[in-house]
Design an enzyme around this catalytic site. Structure first.
Site, short mmCIF file in Angstrom:
data_model
loop_
_atom_site.label_atom_id
_atom_site.label_comp_id
_atom_site.label_asym_id
_atom_site.label_seq_id
_atom_site.Cartn_x
_atom_site.Cartn_y
_atom_site.Cartn_z
CE LYS A 20 3.24 1.06 -2.93
NZ LYS A 20 3.88 -0.15 -2.36
CE1 TYR B 15 0.94 -2.98 -7.04
CE2 TYR B 15 -1.21 -2.05 -6.56
CZ TYR B 15 0.17 -1.94 -6.59
OH TYR B 15 0.77 -0.78 -6.17
CG ASN C 280 6.68 0.10 0.00
OD1 ASN C 280 5.77 0.66 -0.62
ND2 ASN C 280 7.27 -0.98 -0.46
CG HIS D 169 4.18 1.07 -7.90
ND1 HIS D 169 4.46 -0.28 -7.92
CD2 HIS D 169 4.04 1.46 -9.20
CE1 HIS D 169 4.46 -0.68 -9.20
NE2 HIS D 169 4.22 0.35 -9.98
CD GLU E 95 3.75 -0.38 -13.40
OE1 GLU E 95 3.89 -1.47 -12.83
OE2 GLU E 95 4.44 0.62 -13.12
#
Length: 140
Positions: free
Chosen positions: A11, A51, A114, A117, A128
């Site tokens: 990320k 998302y 964080n 993913h 995905e």
């Protein structure tokens, strides 16, 4: 054990801090192979599409804002039980709850930023991976 593939995203918080190599070392040290990889800047439409499953949740807008705030590294990891292994190596979504030595414990800034993913099931991994990669780009 079954050889699987799973999607991994490094990320914007991690790419901003130049942690791509450190994160990938964690995956590779755990026995996962990177069989496809590209650094991209997600458009708003790409983030919203990826998302979409969270569209009705209150964090959806902030998540899309965050994921478009800087480059990400999308990649396909391969290995024995890769989905579970990846999730183990990543650690809990909230870095405060993540086990010592996991990516999120080591590198995450907070529950949103964080660092990584990962797909949560074989079905989602397939969806995905197809979102970001053509079959010809996966060269494991």
């Amino acid at each position: 054990m079954a050889v699987e593939r799973t999607l991994s995203i490094i990320k914007p918080d991690a790419t901003r801090r130049n942690l791509t190599g450190a994160v990938n070392k964690c995956f590779e040290d755990a026995g996962l192979r990177i069989v496809a990889q590209k650094r991209i800047q997600l458009s708003r439409a790409q983030a919203e599409g990826f998302y979409e499953v969270h569209k009705e949740r209150p964090f959806y807008g902030d998540l899309c804002d965050f994921m478009t705030s800087g480059p990400v590294v999308v990649q396909v990891l391969e290995g024995d039980d890769a989905i579970a292994k990846n999730r183990e190596v990543m650690g809990a979504t909230n870095p405060d709850d993540a086990a010592e030595g996991t990516i999120r414990k080591l590198f995450a800034e907070n529950i949103e930023a964080n660092s990584v993913h990962g797909s949560d099931s074989a079905e989602n991994a397939a969806i995905e991976i197809k979102y970001f990669f053509e079959d010809s780009e996966i060269v494991g």
